[in-house]
Motif scaffolding. Sequence first.
Motif, PDB file in Angstrom:
ATOM      1  N   UNK A   1      75.049  15.611 -90.782  1.00  0.00           N
ATOM      2  CA  UNK A   1      74.733  16.805 -91.332  1.00  0.00           C
ATOM      3  C   UNK A   1      73.370  17.494 -91.052  1.00  0.00           C
ATOM      4  N   UNK A   2      72.836  17.196 -89.850  1.00  0.00           N
ATOM      5  CA  UNK A   2      71.751  17.497 -88.934  1.00  0.00           C
ATOM      6  C   UNK A   2      71.784  19.032 -89.027  1.00  0.00           C
ATOM      7  N   UNK A   3      70.730  19.749 -89.138  1.00  0.00           N
ATOM      8  CA  UNK A   3      70.513  21.037 -89.177  1.00  0.00           C
ATOM      9  C   UNK A   3      69.727  21.475 -88.387  1.00  0.00           C
ATOM     10  N   UNK A   4      69.989  21.766 -86.949  1.00  0.00           N
ATOM     11  CA  UNK A   4      69.458  21.993 -85.861  1.00  0.00           C
ATOM     12  C   UNK A   4      68.500  23.333 -85.973  1.00  0.00           C
ATOM     13  N   UNK A   5      68.858  24.338 -86.524  1.00  0.00           N
ATOM     14  CA  UNK A   5      68.028  25.548 -86.588  1.00  0.00           C
ATOM     15  C   UNK A   5      66.891  25.232 -87.605  1.00  0.00           C
ATOM     16  N   UNK A   6      67.276  24.549 -88.665  1.00  0.00           N
ATOM     17  CA  UNK A   6      65.971  24.046 -89.650  1.00  0.00           C
ATOM     18  C   UNK A   6      64.936  23.317 -88.782  1.00  0.00           C
ATOM     19  N   UNK A   7      65.617  22.320 -88.083  1.00  0.00           N
ATOM     20  CA  UNK A   7      64.493  21.420 -86.970  1.00  0.00           C
ATOM     21  C   UNK A   7      63.744  22.333 -86.297  1.00  0.00           C
ATOM     22  N   UNK A   8      64.001  23.489 -85.669  1.00  0.00           N
ATOM     23  CA  UNK A   8      63.399  24.384 -84.862  1.00  0.00           C
ATOM     24  C   UNK A   8      62.506  25.305 -85.618  1.00  0.00           C
ATOM     25  N   UNK A   9      62.884  25.495 -86.747  1.00  0.00           N
ATOM     26  CA  UNK A   9      61.965  26.648 -87.789  1.00  0.00           C
ATOM     27  C   UNK A   9      60.861  25.577 -88.090  1.00  0.00           C
ATOM     28  N   UNK A  10      61.019  24.124 -88.441  1.00  0.00           N
ATOM     29  CA  UNK A  10      60.045  23.331 -88.799  1.00  0.00           C
ATOM     30  C   UNK A  10      58.997  23.047 -87.736  1.00  0.00           C
ATOM     31  N   UNK A  11      59.438  22.931 -86.736  1.00  0.00           N
ATOM     32  CA  UNK A  11      58.778  22.736 -85.240  1.00  0.00           C
ATOM     33  C   UNK A  11      58.301  24.032 -84.580  1.00  0.00           C
ATOM     34  N   UNK A  12      58.643  24.963 -85.111  1.00  0.00           N
ATOM     35  CA  UNK A  12      58.238  26.219 -84.178  1.00  0.00           C
ATOM     36  C   UNK A  12      56.654  26.454 -84.147  1.00  0.00           C
ATOM     37  N   UNK A  13      55.719  25.958 -85.084  1.00  0.00           N
ATOM     38  CA  UNK A  13      54.317  26.122 -84.786  1.00  0.00           C
ATOM     39  C   UNK A  13      53.887  25.328 -83.871  1.00  0.00           C
ATOM     40  N   UNK A  14      54.290  24.022 -83.613  1.00  0.00           N
ATOM     41  CA  UNK A  14      54.302  23.121 -82.609  1.00  0.00           C
ATOM     42  C   UNK A  14      54.658  23.493 -81.260  1.00  0.00           C
ATOM     43  N   UNK A  15      55.870  24.156 -81.337  1.00  0.00           N
ATOM     44  CA  UNK A  15      56.565  24.631 -79.988  1.00  0.00           C
ATOM     45  C   UNK A  15      56.877  26.009 -80.201  1.00  0.00           C
ATOM     46  N   UNK A  16      56.199  26.995 -80.173  1.00  0.00           N
ATOM     47  CA  UNK A  16      56.305  28.486 -80.363  1.00  0.00           C
ATOM     48  C   UNK A  16      57.279  29.124 -79.375  1.00  0.00           C
ATOM     49  N   UNK A  17      56.883  28.964 -78.171  1.00  0.00           N
ATOM     50  CA  UNK A  17      57.740  29.700 -77.051  1.00  0.00           C
ATOM     51  C   UNK A  17      59.119  28.956 -77.056  1.00  0.00           C
ATOM     52  N   UNK A  18      59.241  27.715 -77.000  1.00  0.00           N
ATOM     53  CA  UNK A  18      60.477  27.068 -76.901  1.00  0.00           C
ATOM     54  C   UNK A  18      61.403  27.271 -77.919  1.00  0.00           C
ATOM     55  N   UNK A  19      60.647  27.496 -79.011  1.00  0.00           N
ATOM     56  CA  UNK A  19      61.403  27.771 -80.482  1.00  0.00           C
ATOM     57  C   UNK A  19      62.431  29.005 -80.247  1.00  0.00           C
ATOM     58  N   UNK A  20      61.786  30.049 -79.743  1.00  0.00           N
ATOM     59  CA  UNK A  20      62.330  31.399 -79.532  1.00  0.00           C
ATOM     60  C   UNK A  20      63.475  31.143 -78.352  1.00  0.00           C
ATOM     61  N   UNK A  21      63.165  30.366 -77.352  1.00  0.00           N
ATOM     62  CA  UNK A  21      64.236  30.135 -76.436  1.00  0.00           C
ATOM     63  C   UNK A  21      65.379  29.433 -77.019  1.00  0.00           C
ATOM     64  N   UNK A  22      65.174  28.386 -77.703  1.00  0.00           N
ATOM     65  CA  UNK A  22      66.161  27.407 -78.220  1.00  0.00           C
ATOM     66  C   UNK A  22      66.939  28.305 -79.420  1.00  0.00           C
ATOM     67  N   UNK A  23      66.493  29.292 -80.143  1.00  0.00           N
ATOM     68  CA  UNK A  23      67.384  29.965 -81.031  1.00  0.00           C
ATOM     69  C   UNK A  23      68.005  30.988 -80.411  1.00  0.00           C
ATOM     70  N   UNK A  24      67.771  31.608 -79.254  1.00  0.00           N
ATOM     71  CA  UNK A  24      68.640  32.330 -78.521  1.00  0.00           C
ATOM     72  C   UNK A  24      69.687  31.807 -77.876  1.00  0.00           C
TER      73      UNK A  24
END
Length: 329
Positions: A222-245
Amino acid sequence: MLEHACKFEKAFDLFEVRDPFYKVELGNTPDCVDWKNGKKMCQVLKTFYELTVKISGSLYVTSNAFFLEIAQMLVLLKGWVRGSALDVRPMGLKMKEKFDKYWGDPTKMNKFIFFALVVDPRYKFKFLKFMLEESYGNEIGTSLAASVKDELYALYDEYKALYQPSNDHSIEVESSSQQEHDTPYLLVDKYEKQIMLEGDDVANDLDVYLNEKERKVPNVKNFDLLTWWKVNEPRLPILAKLARDVLSVPVSTVASESAFSTGGRVLDPFRSSLNPTMVESLICAQDWLRMGKDPIKVEEDLESIRKHEEALKILGVGVVINEESNQAV
């Protein structure tokens, strides 16, 4: 269908014993060999069924699991081709031939299916390289993995150019503040500007993400990948935008076809004056309501519905009175 039919093998056998007209009325009836082949075929088709259901989902991310399913299917087909079972091998050869037509040459695959696997923190780049080497050989796998890594860094550089904060403003503030001799230049502000100017020398998000160890997820199913990137966005801001796209790209047309079908039910000949914004709101609200764990039970809410109707009637009377008295509500 096969899975449910195999559960009634004994029932068919007992029916044949008790009913003398069983074979006369039904004609061709399954024997023990047919039941054996049916069970084996059920095991073969179950893999394809689970794969189809998994990549056809519309309420979760599917792009990160697509290449993983392709690689697993390739390993399965290779096992059928090399297997000793004569009844599975001919079918495996035909299926392997069809598989190679679409997925036999990994260099022709869209690199986005590889990027989606890399931005999954459970796998990352090492797992992608391992799968490529296991599926297509060490030489092809290593070369393709290097190509994927280079293109991923090139894509990251484009996102970095778009979303990285510019240092021009800080330089202008510094020059303007130096011209004003009567305003003291704070040491904290100077340090922050220096950190911004040295930002290019610091390791980028992609390096940090790829070099850190794979993070253990408590519940992988039940791993929520989008939630993981939302939580880690402050740590990886640019890569989080790339991952969401990258993760927003669906690997199946089921979601699009379902949206059109739902839109046809919302906007029908009897309700054709809705604007696009309202249609989109109704479709989204429908999905959100269906995602709820507790089902909607109208029978249990009859009292609240009755009170709501009475309130609407009172509101309607109030509007009429105000209209007769020419007063604005």
